[in-house]
Scaffold this motif. Structure first.
Motif, PDB file in Angstrom:
ATOM      1  N   GLU A  85      42.189  38.148  57.666  1.00 30.75           N
ATOM      2  CA  GLU A  85      43.574  37.680  57.441  1.00 30.75           C
ATOM      3  C   GLU A  85      44.264  38.638  57.047  1.00 30.75           C
ATOM      4  O   GLU A  85      45.462  38.622  58.107  1.00 30.75           O
ATOM      5  CB  GLU A  85      44.127  36.628  56.689  1.00 30.75           C
ATOM      6  N   LYS A  88      44.513  40.913  60.540  1.00 31.71           N
ATOM      7  CA  LYS A  88      44.604  40.048  61.780  1.00 31.71           C
ATOM      8  C   LYS A  88      46.425  40.146  61.774  1.00 31.71           C
ATOM      9  O   LYS A  88      47.528  39.982  62.418  1.00 31.71           O
ATOM     10  CB  LYS A  88      44.602  38.721  61.749  1.00 31.71           C
ATOM     11  N   PHE A  89      46.884  39.940  60.736  1.00 33.73           N
ATOM     12  CA  PHE A  89      48.581  39.791  60.335  1.00 33.73           C
ATOM     13  C   PHE A  89      49.391  40.939  60.519  1.00 33.73           C
ATOM     14  O   PHE A  89      50.418  41.581  61.483  1.00 33.73           O
ATOM     15  CB  PHE A  89      49.411  40.075  58.778  1.00 33.73           C
ATOM     16  N   ASP A  91      47.457  43.667  62.684  1.00 35.26           N
ATOM     17  CA  ASP A  91      47.333  43.733  63.853  1.00 35.26           C
ATOM     18  C   ASP A  91      49.002  42.745  64.734  1.00 35.26           C
ATOM     19  O   ASP A  91      49.220  43.472  65.976  1.00 35.26           O
ATOM     20  CB  ASP A  91      46.640  43.225  64.884  1.00 35.26           C
ATOM     21  N   GLY A  92      49.627  41.856  64.289  1.00 42.40           N
ATOM     22  CA  GLY A  92      50.266  41.534  65.126  1.00 42.40           C
ATOM     23  C   GLY A  92      52.234  42.379  65.056  1.00 42.40           C
ATOM     24  O   GLY A  92      53.239  42.231  65.970  1.00 42.40           O
ATOM     25  N   TYR A  93      51.922  43.373  64.348  1.00 41.92           N
ATOM     26  CA  TYR A  93      52.775  44.564  64.226  1.00 41.92           C
ATOM     27  C   TYR A  93      52.719  45.621  65.727  1.00 41.92           C
ATOM     28  O   TYR A  93      53.223  46.666  65.408  1.00 41.92           O
ATOM     29  CB  TYR A  93      52.889  44.596  62.716  1.00 41.92           C
ATOM     30  N   ARG A  94      51.400  45.676  66.001  1.00 42.71           N
ATOM     31  CA  ARG A  94      50.924  46.697  66.907  1.00 42.71           C
ATOM     32  C   ARG A  94      51.748  46.463  67.971  1.00 42.71           C
ATOM     33  O   ARG A  94      51.330  47.362  68.708  1.00 42.71           O
ATOM     34  CB  ARG A  94      49.980  46.708  66.755  1.00 42.71           C
ATOM     35  N   LYS A  95      52.676  44.864  68.556  1.00 41.10           N
ATOM     36  CA  LYS A  95      53.324  45.291  69.531  1.00 41.10           C
ATOM     37  C   LYS A  95      54.681  46.415  69.941  1.00 41.10           C
ATOM     38  O   LYS A  95      54.903  46.760  70.720  1.00 41.10           O
ATOM     39  CB  LYS A  95      53.840  44.100  70.046  1.00 41.10           C
ATOM     40  N   TYR A  96      54.924  46.683  68.449  1.00 39.13           N
ATOM     41  CA  TYR A  96      55.354  48.385  68.571  1.00 39.13           C
ATOM     42  C   TYR A  96      54.696  49.473  68.424  1.00 39.13           C
ATOM     43  O   TYR A  96      55.811  50.209  68.067  1.00 39.13           O
ATOM     44  CB  TYR A  96      56.593  47.627  67.147  1.00 39.13           C
ATOM     45  N   GLU A 146      64.713  41.391  66.208  1.00 36.08           N
ATOM     46  CA  GLU A 146      63.249  41.178  66.480  1.00 36.08           C
ATOM     47  C   GLU A 146      63.225  41.512  64.984  1.00 36.08           C
ATOM     48  O   GLU A 146      62.668  40.272  64.213  1.00 36.08           O
ATOM     49  CB  GLU A 146      62.718  40.927  68.034  1.00 36.08           C
ATOM     50  N   LEU A 150      61.508  38.888  61.081  1.00 31.20           N
ATOM     51  CA  LEU A 150      60.621  39.118  60.724  1.00 31.20           C
ATOM     52  C   LEU A 150      60.113  39.094  58.902  1.00 31.20           C
ATOM     53  O   LEU A 150      61.521  39.589  58.574  1.00 31.20           O
ATOM     54  CB  LEU A 150      59.656  40.526  61.363  1.00 31.20           C
ATOM     55  N   CYS A 163      55.816  43.500  52.822  1.00 38.27           N
ATOM     56  CA  CYS A 163      56.192  43.738  54.374  1.00 38.27           C
ATOM     57  C   CYS A 163      57.435  44.927  55.188  1.00 38.27           C
ATOM     58  O   CYS A 163      58.157  45.682  56.166  1.00 38.27           O
ATOM     59  CB  CYS A 163      56.415  42.648  55.311  1.00 38.27           C
TER      60      CYS A 163
END
Length: 297
Positions: A85, A88-89, A91-96, A146, A150, A163
């Motif tokens: 988990e 996965k969490f 990985d949500g930041y890898r769009k940056y 954005e 977060l 975070c």
């Protein structure tokens, strides 16, 4: 509690990691710590003397106890689920990720090269429009907003994730990208205003020189100055509104233009008009000297 951070490795590459680590490649510090706590608890049995044999302790019995073995298995399963988990969490930041993976300078040069060229025109010397700069800066400000929304902390199963360090790092990278665009505009305004003011001062001094008949050297100098004024007239006449618009754009995004540059931009149009007037008066004043030199030839 663990921290989610952007860490730079020895090879200069950045990556999103947990501290303590949850990844096998980084030592699985969190799992080892939890397992260590359970082992420390189990090791209490070493300090309880056996009553049946008067020698040894109860550690073996503790380690083989079915209930404790079952709980240990449950603990390992929970740790595995937590690690999954957490991954996965993160990985949500890898769009940056492109913010620190891509080279800012290279991308900015590509942006500068992306200009619209009409048929028959040359791209040399052309730069993107202020609207294009505005769109790029706005894009990064949207990312900044954005990121600010977060969560600063996140509970993943039993584990609390801080975070804030990662959010701060992403925000710093966004600022670096934004600064690249605003710095270019700010430097462009400052450079152009300083160059124009210098030209105005130098041209005024040269055109003010007296040119006695027969002084060919001074005549050539003044005529060269008149040529330079004529050559840049159209471009200089058209430069003031774009420079003001650039300053307005910088102000819109909270980037101050230094007072000296702003004062220079305010003074420059009148000073330039003065140079153009001197151009005509100097040209008229030199007409007789030019005619005399022409007769000699």
């Amino acid at each position: 509690e663990v921290r989610l951070e952007l860490i730079e490795s020895a090879d200069g590459l950045c990556d999103i990691v947990y501290t303590p680590s949850i990844h096998p490649d980084n030592g699985m510090e969190l799992r080892n710590a939890v397992i260590g706590w359970t082992k420390d608890y189990m090791n209490i049995a070493k300090f309880v003397a056996r009553l049946d044999t008067q020698e040894g302790d109860y550690l073996y019995e503790m380690e083989q106890d079915p209930q404790l073995v079952f709980k240990t298995q449950e603990l390992n399963l929970m740790l595995t689920k937590t690690e999954e988990e957490c991954a996965k969490f993160a990985d949500g930041y890898r769009k940056y990720e492109y913010l620190w993976v891509k080279d800012i300078g290279t991308c900015f040069e590509e942006f500068l090269a992306d200009v619209t060229v009409e048929e028959g025109e040359s791209a040399e010397g052309k730069v993107p429009t202020l609207d294009q700069f505005d769109a790029e800066i706005a894009k990064y400000h949207e990312i900044q907003d954005e990121v600010a929304t977060l969560p600063s902390t996140m509970n993943i199963l039993w584990l609390k994730v801080d975070c804030k360090p990662l959010k701060s790092s992403i925000s710093n990278w966004v600022s670096k990208w934004t600064y690249k665009y605003t710095e270019y505009l700010s430097n462009d305004v400052t450079t152009k205003v300083e160059e124009l003011l210098k030209f105005v001062g130098d041209a005024s001094d040269v055109m003010a020189k007296e040119v006695p008949e027969g002084d060919t050297e001074t005549l050539i100098e003044v005529m060269g100055c008149l040529r330079d004024v004529r050559a840049r007239t159209d471009a200089t006449d058209a430069m003031f509104d774009p420079l003001r618009n650039t300053c307005a754009l910088l102000k819109k995004w909270g980037v101050p233009v230094d007072d000296m540059t702003m004062q220079g931009l305010d003074d420059a149009p009148n000073l330039w008009q003065g140079v153009k007037k001197k151009f005509f008066t100097t040209k008229e004043r030199l007409a007789n000297v030019q005619a005399a030199e022409a007769e000699k030839i």
